[in-house]
Motif scaffolding. Structure first.
Motif, PDB file in Angstrom:
ATOM      1  N   GLU A   1     -10.126  -2.949  -5.645  1.00 39.99           N
ATOM      2  CA  GLU A   1     -10.266  -1.744  -6.069  1.00 39.99           C
ATOM      3  C   GLU A   1      -9.347  -1.382  -6.723  1.00 39.99           C
ATOM      4  O   GLU A   1      -9.069   0.024  -6.954  1.00 39.99           O
ATOM      5  N   HIS A   2      -8.198  -1.922  -7.084  1.00 40.77           N
ATOM      6  CA  HIS A   2      -7.166  -1.384  -7.706  1.00 40.77           C
ATOM      7  C   HIS A   2      -7.415  -0.848  -9.199  1.00 40.77           C
ATOM      8  O   HIS A   2      -6.657   0.114  -9.393  1.00 40.77           O
TER       9      HIS A   2
ATOM     10  N   THR B   1      -8.469   2.744  -8.702  1.00 38.21           N
ATOM     11  CA  THR B   1      -7.246   3.211  -8.245  1.00 38.21           C
ATOM     12  C   THR B   1      -6.518   3.921  -9.408  1.00 38.21           C
ATOM     13  O   THR B   1      -5.721   5.087  -9.407  1.00 38.21           O
TER      14      THR B   1
ATOM     15  N   GLN C   1      -8.340   6.627 -11.247  1.00 40.01           N
ATOM     16  CA  GLN C   1      -8.117   7.838 -10.514  1.00 40.01           C
ATOM     17  C   GLN C   1      -6.824   8.744 -10.689  1.00 40.01           C
ATOM     18  O   GLN C   1      -6.794   9.838 -10.747  1.00 40.01           O
TER      19      GLN C   1
ATOM     20  N   LYS D   1       0.664  -1.283   0.104  1.00 37.97           N
ATOM     21  CA  LYS D   1       0.170   0.164  -0.117  1.00 37.97           C
ATOM     22  C   LYS D   1       0.909   1.126  -0.053  1.00 37.97           C
ATOM     23  O   LYS D   1       0.292   2.200  -0.681  1.00 37.97           O
TER      24      LYS D   1
ATOM     25  N   VAL E   1       0.076   3.391  -8.720  1.00 37.37           N
ATOM     26  CA  VAL E   1      -0.188   4.919  -8.714  1.00 37.37           C
ATOM     27  C   VAL E   1       0.958   5.712  -9.234  1.00 37.37           C
ATOM     28  O   VAL E   1       1.140   6.576  -9.791  1.00 37.37           O
TER      29      VAL E   1
END
Length: 227
Positions: free
Chosen positions: A192-193, A196, A199, A43, A167
């Motif tokens: 949820e990757h 992410t 976004q 994370k 990210v």
């Protein structure tokens, strides 16, 4: 086709190594007074260069990690690679199907990249166009590595398409004014990757490398129409 170069990240895009790498980093960091789980490493540091991750850890613990730290990480990671590393499913076929020039731009060290690609049977498909964050001043999420790779390959950043799973990587590629496809098919990716990555600025997200050649052709055609 509106693209002149495909830039691949390595860990989590070419080789399914992020879970392995996180285990090695978590064990080593915990041993040196920075308690963290593999999920915590994932994370906080996914896509971040080892150099930048070390700077963050040292600032939080208020002291320098030992000179042997990188060697310990490397030894732990490569030991796990020997038993557990595999290529991302279907990525070899996807690379072969691409007619555009291609290269690798990874946050890993040259030795780690070489070992990972060799273990996964991908090195010969991509060598010698393999670039590491150790070759630039700032690693991801800065744009330096992507710009360096484009320069070395003789491509304009605006005509590069990047395949990333983090990210930090998407952010760096977008800062370099490149188009990014977000890949979420690695074993480290959670539910949820995908969102992410979107976004963060990924133009398209996908989880199956068999889709890659058509996606690049499609987005290239869309850009030509827009131009």
């Amino acid at each position: 086709m509106s693209f002149d170069l495909v830039i691949f990240d390595c860990d989590g895009v070419l080789v399914d190594s992020e879970v392995i790498s996180c285990r090695a980093h978590a064990d080593t960091l915990t041993r040196h007074g920075f308690p963290i789980t593999p999920d915590g490493v994932l994370k906080r540091f996914l896509g971040v260069s080892d150099r930048e991750a070390r700077r963050i850890v040292e600032s939080e613990i208020g002291r320098a990690l030992p000179d042997s730290f990188e060697a310990e990480i490397k030894h732990a990671t490569l030991s796990l690679y020997a038993d557990d590393l595999s290529a991302i499913a279907h990525v070899g076929e996807a690379i072969s199907a691409l007619t555009l020039p291609k290269c690798v731009a990874s946050s890993g060290t040259p030795e780690k990249i070489h070992h990972g690609l060799t273990s996964a049977g991908l090195y010969d498909q991509l060598a010698p166009h393999i670039f590491s964050a150790t070759q630039v001043k700032r690693g991801k999420p800065a744009p330096d590595l992507f710009l360096f790779a484009a320069t070395q390959m003789g491509a304009s950043p605006a005509r590069c398409i990047v395949i990333e799973d983090s990210v930090a990587g998407v952010t760096g590629a977008r800062a370099a004014r490149m188009t990014v496809l977000g890949f979420y098919g690695g074993s480290h990716c959670t539910a949820e990757h995908e969102n992410t990555l979107r976004q963060a600025g990924a133009a398209i997200t996908f989880a199956d490398m068999r889709q890659l050649p058509d996606l690049i052709a499609r987005i290239g055609a869309d850009i030509q129409i827009a131009d």
